[in-house]
Design a protein around this motif. Structure first.
Motif, PDB file in Angstrom:
ATOM      1  N   GLY A   1     -17.005  14.610   9.951  1.00  0.00           N
ATOM      2  CA  GLY A   1     -17.774  15.632  10.657  1.00  0.00           C
ATOM      3  C   GLY A   1     -19.264  15.371  10.615  1.00  0.00           C
ATOM      4  O   GLY A   1     -19.987  15.681  11.570  1.00  0.00           O
ATOM      5  N   PHE A   2     -19.749  14.803   9.530  1.00  0.00           N
ATOM      6  CA  PHE A   2     -21.173  14.488   9.441  1.00  0.00           C
ATOM      7  C   PHE A   2     -21.540  13.421  10.471  1.00  0.00           C
ATOM      8  O   PHE A   2     -22.564  13.510  11.151  1.00  0.00           O
ATOM      9  N   GLY A   3     -20.684  12.402  10.595  1.00  0.00           N
ATOM     10  CA  GLY A   3     -20.935  11.361  11.583  1.00  0.00           C
ATOM     11  C   GLY A   3     -20.876  11.904  12.998  1.00  0.00           C
ATOM     12  O   GLY A   3     -21.685  11.523  13.854  1.00  0.00           O
ATOM     13  N   GLN A   4     -19.937  12.809  13.265  1.00  0.00           N
ATOM     14  CA  GLN A   4     -19.816  13.380  14.602  1.00  0.00           C
ATOM     15  C   GLN A   4     -21.058  14.164  14.996  1.00  0.00           C
ATOM     16  O   GLN A   4     -21.417  14.226  16.174  1.00  0.00           O
ATOM     17  N   LEU A   5     -21.712  14.765  14.025  1.00  0.00           N
ATOM     18  CA  LEU A   5     -22.935  15.520  14.299  1.00  0.00           C
ATOM     19  C   LEU A   5     -24.186  14.651  14.257  1.00  0.00           C
ATOM     20  O   LEU A   5     -25.274  15.106  14.599  1.00  0.00           O
ATOM     21  N   GLY A   6     -24.032  13.393  13.810  1.00  0.00           N
ATOM     22  CA  GLY A   6     -25.164  12.486  13.754  1.00  0.00           C
ATOM     23  C   GLY A   6     -26.046  12.666  12.536  1.00  0.00           C
ATOM     24  O   GLY A   6     -27.182  12.175  12.506  1.00  0.00           O
ATOM     25  N   ILE A   7     -25.552  13.351  11.492  1.00  0.00           N
ATOM     26  CA  ILE A   7     -26.419  13.697  10.349  1.00  0.00           C
ATOM     27  C   ILE A   7     -26.053  12.923   9.084  1.00  0.00           C
ATOM     28  O   ILE A   7     -26.315  13.379   7.973  1.00  0.00           O
ATOM     29  N   CYS A   8     -25.467  11.758   9.259  1.00  0.00           N
ATOM     30  CA  CYS A   8     -25.234  10.842   8.144  1.00  0.00           C
ATOM     31  C   CYS A   8     -26.234   9.699   8.262  1.00  0.00           C
ATOM     32  O   CYS A   8     -26.341   9.073   9.321  1.00  0.00           O
ATOM     33  N   CYS A   9     -26.998   9.445   7.207  1.00  0.00           N
ATOM     34  CA  CYS A   9     -28.027   8.399   7.249  1.00  0.00           C
ATOM     35  C   CYS A   9     -27.677   7.273   6.288  1.00  0.00           C
ATOM     36  O   CYS A   9     -27.408   7.514   5.107  1.00  0.00           O
ATOM     37  N   ARG A  10     -27.731   6.030   6.816  1.00  0.00           N
ATOM     38  CA  ARG A  10     -27.427   4.855   5.999  1.00  0.00           C
ATOM     39  C   ARG A  10     -28.498   3.785   6.151  1.00  0.00           C
ATOM     40  O   ARG A  10     -28.210   2.605   6.047  1.00  0.00           O
ATOM     41  N   VAL A  11     -29.762   4.185   6.386  1.00  0.00           N
ATOM     42  CA  VAL A  11     -30.787   3.171   6.614  1.00  0.00           C
ATOM     43  C   VAL A  11     -31.390   2.633   5.310  1.00  0.00           C
ATOM     44  O   VAL A  11     -32.226   1.738   5.356  1.00  0.00           O
ATOM     45  N   CYS A  12     -31.005   3.193   4.185  1.00  0.00           N
ATOM     46  CA  CYS A  12     -31.428   2.581   2.923  1.00  0.00           C
ATOM     47  C   CYS A  12     -30.339   2.795   1.877  1.00  0.00           C
ATOM     48  O   CYS A  12     -29.425   3.589   2.065  1.00  0.00           O
ATOM     49  N   TRP A  13     -30.476   2.101   0.744  1.00  0.00           N
ATOM     50  CA  TRP A  13     -29.445   2.162  -0.296  1.00  0.00           C
ATOM     51  C   TRP A  13     -29.723   3.234  -1.350  1.00  0.00           C
ATOM     52  O   TRP A  13     -29.073   3.262  -2.385  1.00  0.00           O
ATOM     53  N   LYS A  14     -30.675   4.122  -1.094  1.00  0.00           N
ATOM     54  CA  LYS A  14     -30.721   5.344  -1.898  1.00  0.00           C
ATOM     55  C   LYS A  14     -29.561   6.241  -1.505  1.00  0.00           C
ATOM     56  O   LYS A  14     -29.108   7.063  -2.292  1.00  0.00           O
ATOM     57  N   GLY A  15     -29.136   6.087  -0.249  1.00  0.00           N
ATOM     58  CA  GLY A  15     -28.069   6.906   0.300  1.00  0.00           C
ATOM     59  C   GLY A  15     -26.719   6.230   0.103  1.00  0.00           C
ATOM     60  O   GLY A  15     -26.562   5.404  -0.793  1.00  0.00           O
ATOM     61  N   PRO A  16     -25.738   6.555   0.947  1.00  0.00           N
ATOM     62  CA  PRO A  16     -25.938   7.346   2.169  1.00  0.00           C
ATOM     63  C   PRO A  16     -26.218   8.820   1.889  1.00  0.00           C
ATOM     64  O   PRO A  16     -25.775   9.374   0.886  1.00  0.00           O
ATOM     65  N   CYS A  17     -26.972   9.406   2.831  1.00  0.00           N
ATOM     66  CA  CYS A  17     -27.296  10.831   2.752  1.00  0.00           C
ATOM     67  C   CYS A  17     -26.630  11.560   3.900  1.00  0.00           C
ATOM     68  O   CYS A  17     -26.460  11.012   4.988  1.00  0.00           O
ATOM     69  N   ARG A  18     -26.276  12.807   3.654  1.00  0.00           N
ATOM     70  CA  ARG A  18     -25.724  13.630   4.726  1.00  0.00           C
ATOM     71  C   ARG A  18     -26.278  15.043   4.579  1.00  0.00           C
ATOM     72  O   ARG A  18     -26.414  15.566   3.474  1.00  0.00           O
ATOM     73  N   ILE A  19     -26.587  15.626   5.722  1.00  0.00           N
ATOM     74  CA  ILE A  19     -27.188  16.958   5.768  1.00  0.00           C
ATOM     75  C   ILE A  19     -26.104  17.989   6.035  1.00  0.00           C
ATOM     76  O   ILE A  19     -25.234  17.778   6.896  1.00  0.00           O
ATOM     77  N   ASP A  20     -26.156  19.085   5.317  1.00  0.00           N
ATOM     78  CA  ASP A  20     -25.204  20.175   5.527  1.00  0.00           C
ATOM     79  C   ASP A  20     -25.779  21.123   6.574  1.00  0.00           C
ATOM     80  O   ASP A  20     -26.751  21.827   6.308  1.00  0.00           O
ATOM     81  N   PRO A  21     -25.217  21.157   7.781  1.00  0.00           N
ATOM     82  CA  PRO A  21     -25.798  21.991   8.832  1.00  0.00           C
ATOM     83  C   PRO A  21     -25.340  23.452   8.772  1.00  0.00           C
ATOM     84  O   PRO A  21     -25.841  24.284   9.525  1.00  0.00           O
ATOM     85  N   PHE A  22     -24.396  23.761   7.885  1.00  0.00           N
ATOM     86  CA  PHE A  22     -23.799  25.096   7.909  1.00  0.00           C
ATOM     87  C   PHE A  22     -23.963  25.871   6.596  1.00  0.00           C
ATOM     88  O   PHE A  22     -24.292  27.048   6.597  1.00  0.00           O
ATOM     89  N   GLY A  23     -23.718  25.181   5.472  1.00  0.00           N
ATOM     90  CA  GLY A  23     -23.646  25.894   4.197  1.00  0.00           C
ATOM     91  C   GLY A  23     -24.900  25.772   3.367  1.00  0.00           C
ATOM     92  O   GLY A  23     -26.027  25.680   3.876  1.00  0.00           O
ATOM     93  N   ASP A  24     -24.699  25.743   2.049  1.00  0.00           N
ATOM     94  CA  ASP A  24     -25.811  25.698   1.104  1.00  0.00           C
ATOM     95  C   ASP A  24     -26.072  24.293   0.593  1.00  0.00           C
ATOM     96  O   ASP A  24     -26.767  24.106  -0.418  1.00  0.00           O
ATOM     97  N   GLY A  25     -25.522  23.280   1.256  1.00  0.00           N
ATOM     98  CA  GLY A  25     -25.702  21.901   0.820  1.00  0.00           C
ATOM     99  C   GLY A  25     -27.075  21.371   1.172  1.00  0.00           C
ATOM    100  O   GLY A  25     -27.956  22.113   1.643  1.00  0.00           O
ATOM    101  N   PRO A  26     -27.300  20.068   0.976  1.00  0.00           N
ATOM    102  CA  PRO A  26     -28.615  19.462   1.201  1.00  0.00           C
ATOM    103  C   PRO A  26     -29.121  19.652   2.631  1.00  0.00           C
ATOM    104  O   PRO A  26     -28.373  19.513   3.599  1.00  0.00           O
ATOM    105  N   LYS A  27     -30.410  19.985   2.727  1.00  0.00           N
ATOM    106  CA  LYS A  27     -31.057  20.132   4.029  1.00  0.00           C
ATOM    107  C   LYS A  27     -32.014  18.972   4.310  1.00  0.00           C
ATOM    108  O   LYS A  27     -32.566  18.878   5.400  1.00  0.00           O
ATOM    109  N   LEU A  28     -32.226  18.121   3.295  1.00  0.00           N
ATOM    110  CA  LEU A  28     -33.090  16.952   3.438  1.00  0.00           C
ATOM    111  C   LEU A  28     -32.389  15.744   2.833  1.00  0.00           C
ATOM    112  O   LEU A  28     -31.640  15.871   1.865  1.00  0.00           O
ATOM    113  N   GLY A  29     -32.663  14.556   3.398  1.00  0.00           N
ATOM    114  CA  GLY A  29     -32.212  13.335   2.760  1.00  0.00           C
ATOM    115  C   GLY A  29     -32.991  13.097   1.482  1.00  0.00           C
ATOM    116  O   GLY A  29     -33.992  13.772   1.202  1.00  0.00           O
ATOM    117  N   ILE A  30     -32.580  12.113   0.702  1.00  0.00           N
ATOM    118  CA  ILE A  30     -33.246  11.840  -0.574  1.00  0.00           C
ATOM    119  C   ILE A  30     -34.730  11.541  -0.361  1.00  0.00           C
ATOM    120  O   ILE A  30     -35.584  11.939  -1.156  1.00  0.00           O
TER     121      ILE A  30
END
Length: 635
Positions: free
Chosen positions: A38-67
């Motif tokens: 679902g994160f990929g379908q929304l385009g909110i999974c980031c893999r441009v560096c190896w601190k991640g991958p990061c994913r943003i939670d668009p609905f709940g109380d999860g992360p709103k920012l990447g690392i």
């Protein structure tokens, strides 16, 4: 079950074969992949560096920012413009390949190729500002090739690409210049997108998307030059009667499927195969050699040589399941790696040909333009040898094929119109748009996707729009869908066109000596040939003194899938064309990006994305857009 996967009747015949043989197809693999991320379908999974991958939670109380602190808007924008860059790279590399071949011909280095359309070469020279009168064709070709290759070399950021300047209205060029999105160098723009999306760089979603628009326009530039120079080398398409769907395969012939996107090899295979018919017959193939097309290489040889089209993207595996394909010859793009495994289940030779596009488990014939005819002869020989190994007991060719009239490039359309008005060929088209006989024009493009029922939305929308007197153009796998389902012949026009559209198509068809109407959908070529439709649109816009965003013209990609489709759709809206997507784009995790491409773009560019998975509703929305444009023109 199979009926829910594909509208193609051949699928209903061959998918049970795959199940019986325990061969997985693209639909099996799609099912196994569920649920998709679902994160990929929304385009909110980031893999441009190896601190991640990061994913943003668009609905709940999860992360709103990447690392690193990147917002969902930044992550989505970076992801989607990287897709645009990849699409631009694919099409422009195709174009560079063709341009280098033209240069080789001009310099006498490629004996297996020739200039087949000198008149078009001279017209291109005129468009590019290159003197041609009184000069030898090879001299003109050299200058055209060098001017084209300059679009990959120019270092002046203030000087737009040569082909872009030659292909658009002045008003559109001014608008794009005002937004600073005109590309100067295809390679530099693609590199720039990759650079600005690196970790710790551009973090402004609006700025990122504008950078993506520049990349998409570089894609258009690459497509335009690829199409036009291919016509010079291989011939400009003219209407030809052929057939489509898997019934074009023959039990008593050596069947060679040409698959991919680049005509440099496939055109030579067509030529060499004719010289090897006797060899095939000696091997037991009573009907000799039967060439068929798959995907956009298939469209290239379809519109130029009338080679029948066996399959579009999602049906490529089905062609192998017939057990009748002796060789599938592939070049670049949209080639499923799965064909290696499926081919190995039969006698089929899967032959890769480009050194930067190999597939493990297949045979590789390294194609070089300098040895093109020799390479083609080697490939045809492999197919004949494979035919000897074919098991007739495993052959099952679906009895489905449709007559198709194809080959309607910009030149062919203008030539047909000239039969009604030789002095002003555009006048009959323009008059019929103004009087409402033609309500508007729709270009169908794009891919196949397992996220939709194969071909279904194309067919549903085309029938609806045609019944409302909309003139239909098509390229790529969309064109393949229409050909396979019998919408590119005269019978389709008589069955589905609205009365006034039918009258226009009949008048042109009869003037052209067809003894009836033009086909319901006009096949313009492969996916790289979308620029042909823009040529017609620009000619109309210049004729009446407006920009492209004033025309009652829309585009639709009901099954958009690839990175190339993302780039095409984006340059379409940048040119001012409202563009329908039938597949939800992977951007909806960002309200900012979604708003930019569906709303703000309309104000900035005149074009915008219209997302609607339901084909009936999509057709209605496109009709509303056409009518809005007509009212604005006062017609």
């Amino acid at each position: 079950m199979n009926q829910n996967l594909s509208l193609d009747p051949s699928a209903s015949v061959l998918l049970p074969v795959a199940k019986k043989e325990k061969i997985d197809t693209v639909w099996d693999r799609h099912k196994a992949m569920q649920p998709q991320c679902g994160f990929g379908q929304l385009g909110i999974c980031c893999r441009v560096c190896w601190k991640g991958p990061c994913r943003i939670d668009p609905f709940g109380d999860g992360p709103k920012l990447g690392i690193c602190g990147a917002t969902a808007d930044v992550i989505v924008a970076r992801n989607v413009i990287r897709m645009m860059a990849a699409g631009a790279a694919a099409h422009s590399e195709h174009g560079r390949h063709v341009a280098l071949a033209l240069l080789g011909v001009a310099e006498g280095k490629l004996e297996d190729y020739q200039i087949r359309d000198e008149a078009k070469l001279r017209r291109i020279a005129g468009r590019l500002g290159i003197p041609e009168a009184g000069r030898e064709p090879r001299e003109v070709a050299r200058d055209v090739a060098l001017a084209t290759l300059f679009d990959f070399q120019n270092q002046d950021h203030h000087e737009p690409c040569t082909w872009l300047k030659a292909s658009l209205t002045e008003k559109r060029l001014d608008k794009l210049a005002g937004l600073e999105v005109l590309p100067h160098n295809i390679d530099a723009v693609v590199t720039g997108i990759m650079a600005r999306t690196n970790v710790g760089c551009d973090a402004d979603p609006v700025n990122l998307i504008l950078g993506g628009v520049k990349g998409a326009l570089a894609d258009f530039n690459g497509m335009a030059l690829a199409t036009e120079l291919s016509d010079v080398l291989f011939g400009t398409p003219r209407p030809v009667i052929t057939a489509a769907n898997l019934g074009v395969l023959k039990e008593d012939a050596v069947n060679i499927a040409l698959h991919g996107h680049n005509p440099l090899l496939s055109d030579l295979v067509c030529e060499i195969a004719h010289t090897m018919e006797d060899e095939a017959r000696r091997a037991g193939a009573v009907a000799g050699i039967n060439l068929v097309g798959v995907c956009c290489t298939g469209n290239e040889v379809l519109v130029r040589h009338g080679i029948p089209l066996a399959a579009n993207y999602l049906s490529q595996e089905l062609a192998l399941l017939t057990g009748a394909v002796d060789a599938m010859v592939v070049d670049v793009q949209c080639i499923m790696p799965s064909i290696a495994e499926i081919g190995s289940c039969f006698h089929t030779e899967i032959v890769t040909t480009m050194d930067d596009c190999k597939i493990a488990g297949t045979r590789h014939v390294s194609f070089k333009e300098e040895t093109g005819a020799e390479n083609a002869r080697q490939i045809v020989t492999l197919a004949i040898e494979a035919f000897k190994r074919r098991n007739p007991q495993r052959v099952l060719i679906p009895d489905f094929k449709e007559t198709s009239i194809v080959g309607f490039g910009a030149e062919a359309i203008l030539e047909a119109l000239a039969l009604l008005d030789a002095e002003d060929p555009l006048k009959p088209l323009l008059d019929n748009i103004v009087n409402g006989n033609i309500r508007g024009i729709a270009l169908f493009a794009g891919c196949n996707s397992t996220n939709a029922k194969q071909d279904s939305s194309f067919v549903t929308m085309a029938k609806k729009l045609a019944s409302e007197n909309v003139l239909l153009l098509a390229t790529g796998c969309g064109a393949g869908a229409f050909a396979k389902h019998g919408l590119m012949n005269q019978e389709a026009t008589l069955s589905y066109a609205g009365d006034t559209l039918k009258g226009v198509l009949t008048a042109i068809g009869e003037a052209a000596g067809l003894g009836g109407p033009l086909p319901l959908v006009l096949h313009m070529g492969s996916c790289v040939d979308n620029s042909r439709a823009v040529q017609v649109a620009v000619a109309l816009a210049n004729k009446i003194g407006v920009d492209l965003d004033a025309l009652p013209l829309v585009a639709s990609a009901p099954e958009a899938m690839s990175e190339k489709a993302v780039a095409i759709g984006t340059w379409s809206i940048a040119l001012g064309i409202p563009t329908h997507l039938g597949i939800m784009p992977q951007v909806t995790g960002s309200r900012a990006v979604t708003g930019l491409i569906t709303e703000t773009a309309k104000d900035l560019l005149g074009g915008y994305f219209l997302v609607e998975p339901n084909p009936e509703a999509a057709a209605d929305k496109l009709l509303a857009v056409i009518d809005e444009r007509r009212r604005a023109l006062g017609i």
